[in-house]
Enzyme design. Structure first.
Site, mmCIF file in Angstrom:
data_model
loop_
_atom_site.group_PDB
_atom_site.id
_atom_site.type_symbol
_atom_site.label_atom_id
_atom_site.label_comp_id
_atom_site.label_asym_id
_atom_site.label_seq_id
_atom_site.Cartn_x
_atom_site.Cartn_y
_atom_site.Cartn_z
ATOM 1 N N ARG A 251 0.849 -1.178 0.000
ATOM 2 C CA ARG A 251 0.000 0.000 0.000
ATOM 3 C C ARG A 251 0.896 1.244 0.000
ATOM 4 N NH1 ARG A 251 -2.134 -3.878 3.388
ATOM 5 N NH2 ARG A 251 -4.223 -4.614 2.803
ATOM 6 N N LYS A 278 -1.741 -2.415 7.476
ATOM 7 C CA LYS A 278 -3.155 -2.084 7.640
ATOM 8 C C LYS A 278 -3.887 -3.161 8.426
ATOM 9 C CE LYS A 278 -7.397 -1.289 4.992
ATOM 10 N NZ LYS A 278 -8.011 -1.207 3.635
ATOM 11 N N HIS A 340 -2.068 2.964 -5.085
ATOM 12 C CA HIS A 340 -2.763 1.793 -4.553
ATOM 13 C C HIS A 340 -3.253 0.893 -5.676
ATOM 14 C CE1 HIS A 340 -5.491 -0.706 -2.231
ATOM 15 N NE2 HIS A 340 -5.053 -0.150 -1.112
ATOM 16 N N ARG A 343 -1.716 -2.514 -6.823
ATOM 17 C CA ARG A 343 -2.125 -3.761 -6.183
ATOM 18 C C ARG A 343 -3.250 -4.428 -6.980
ATOM 19 N NH1 ARG A 343 -1.320 -4.631 -0.859
ATOM 20 N NH2 ARG A 343 -3.540 -4.950 -0.374
ATOM 21 N N HIS A 366 -3.945 -9.546 2.396
ATOM 22 C CA HIS A 366 -5.390 -9.461 2.602
ATOM 23 C C HIS A 366 -5.814 -10.410 3.706
ATOM 24 C CE1 HIS A 366 -6.541 -7.765 -1.627
ATOM 25 N NE2 HIS A 366 -6.168 -6.835 -0.775
ATOM 26 N N TYR A 376 -1.724 -15.957 11.128
ATOM 27 C CA TYR A 376 -0.670 -15.176 11.756
ATOM 28 C C TYR A 376 0.734 -15.600 11.292
ATOM 29 C CZ TYR A 376 -4.486 -13.693 14.710
ATOM 30 O OH TYR A 376 -5.678 -13.186 15.156
#
Length: 416
Positions: A251, A278, A340, A343, A366, A376
């Site tokens: 990003r 993000k 952006h 992406r 995402h 994770y």
């Protein structure tokens, strides 16, 4: 006496035709021209009737007797074998005529080829190739074999829904537009009666999200964009960050704020902490050779700043993410491409090129709500992603050169 093959072969033609009797109504007629014809004489409806079986020797004596017996069985059932034969022949002729019509009907693939050939001379090479690749990838496998005039709106909806399921909304939109243009051409040329795309409701598929992430996926426009990035004359931090943006899928703020302590040039890896992401999860970006070279070009500032792309005003701060969009505006891509949007460009084209969607989504950082395992794990699919990122950078280089594009191997085999 019943006939024999030896006797039949000795029958010579005379000035007038004559008949020789076998048995049970079977006769053979010898014509003045030498032809010999099998016939079956029988009573039907109180009248003497003759049914032609066929020519000798194409029909042997044994076969003639068999066909006579079949005709005799029909008579016993109250069926005139002559009319029965005519009916069968009529049905066969109708079937052959129908098969011929079907064979001559143009398929959607054939119609696409005619349409593409008709228009290609007025298109650029890249635009013509881009259309061909999209149609061949997403429409021809589903409806290409079908006669164009048989294709119904439901067939188009099915094809569009399959594209929608892949999440490539821009491709779905364009596929629908191209299909309609192909069918309208077919209507004009008399190959089909209607355009089945024309009356599709606008809400059958998910709408593309309205956002500020304009992006380019068409080959010719990408060629222009990538070359414009190379000729950008602004400050070196913004210029290099813009060149890197298509290669790393970050990003704008994540890219603009990239730190040297997040870079491992020995391992060819960017590792960004959860605080800067993000989705608040740590994220890894494998570096292709091209991306690594761009980062290495900024090492001249490494002693002055902790940031890979220091602000031209003060090395204590990085450039602002919005400066990337400002740079794109300056080179003429306002409203066409945002930082952006790189992406989205990568996501759309990598999906079209057949890469694993899980690898793509993981590289885009995402959230994948339907995949609890490894949420994770910032290194998930790292070897596969490394191959994908190198293949993608190679693909961008090919686009930028304007040369013939070699299809990317889905497993990253071209990632050398």
């Amino acid at each position: 006496m019943p006939l024999t093959d030896t006797a039949i072969r000795k029958f010579k033609p005379e000035a007038k035709r004559y008949r020789k009797t076998d048995s049970a109504g079977l006769i053979i007629e010898v014509m003045p021209n030498g032809n010999k014809v099998w016939r079956y004489r029988f009573q039907f409806g109180g009248k003497a009737t003759i049914y032609t079986i066929g020519d000798y020797p194409a029909i042997s004596l044994a076969k003639a007797r068999q066909l006579r017996d079949e005709a005799k069985a029909l008579v016993a059932q109250g069926i005139n074998p002559k009319e029965h034969k005519e009916t069968i022949q009529a049905v066969k002729q109708a079937e052959l005529a129908e098969q011929k019509v079907i064979a001559e009907r143009i398929t959607f693939t054939g119609l696409f080829e005619l349409w593409h050939e008709h228009n290609a001379q007025g298109w650029t090479y890249d635009y013509a190739k881009d259309i061909r690749e999209r149609i061949e990838s997403h429409l021809l496998p589903l409806i290409g074999h079908m006669p164009a005039e048989d294709i119904k709106p439901k067939d188009i909806i099915h094809a569009l829904k399959l594209i929608e399921a892949k999440g490539i909304m821009e491709t779905m939109k364009r596929s629908k537009q191209y299909a309609s243009r192909i069918f309208r051409y077919g209507v004009g040329m008399g190959h089909c009666e209607v355009d089945p795309v024309r009356d599709l409701p606008t809400d059958i598929c998910l709408k593309q999200e309205k956002d500020n992430f304009s992006h380019i996926t068409e080959r010719g426009q990408l060629y222009q964009l990538l070359n414009a990035l190379d000729s950008y004359t602004g400050d070196v931090s913004t210029a290099t960050a813009l060149k890197l943006a298509p290669h790393v899928f970050l990003r704008p703020n994540e890219l603009a704020g990239l730190r040297w302590d997040e870079i491992d040039l020995d391992k060819n890896l960017i590792s960004i902490s959860a605080e800067r992401m993000k989705m608040k999860r740590p994220h890894m970006v494998p570096l292709s050779k091209q991306a690594k070279a761009l980062i290495e070009s900024m090492q001249i500032f490494q002693e002055q700043s902790a940031f890979v792309f220091p602000s031209p005003r003060t090395p204590a701060r990085p450039i602002n993410g919005q400066s990337l969009n400002a740079g794109l505006h300056r080179i003429g891509f306002k409203g066409k491409q945002t930082a952006h949007g790189f992406r989205h460009t990568a996501s759309t084209l990598l999906n079209e090129l057949g890469f694993n969607s899980d690898h793509i989504e993981k590289q885009l950082a995402h959230e994948q709500a339907n995949q609890i395992r490894g949420v994770y794990n910032k290194a998930e699919y790292l070897p596969e992603r490394s191959k994908m990122m190198q293949a993608w950078s190679n693909h961008l280089d090919a686009l930028k050169s304007g040369g013939e594009i070699i299809p990317i191997n889905r497993n990253g085999a071209n990632a050398g």
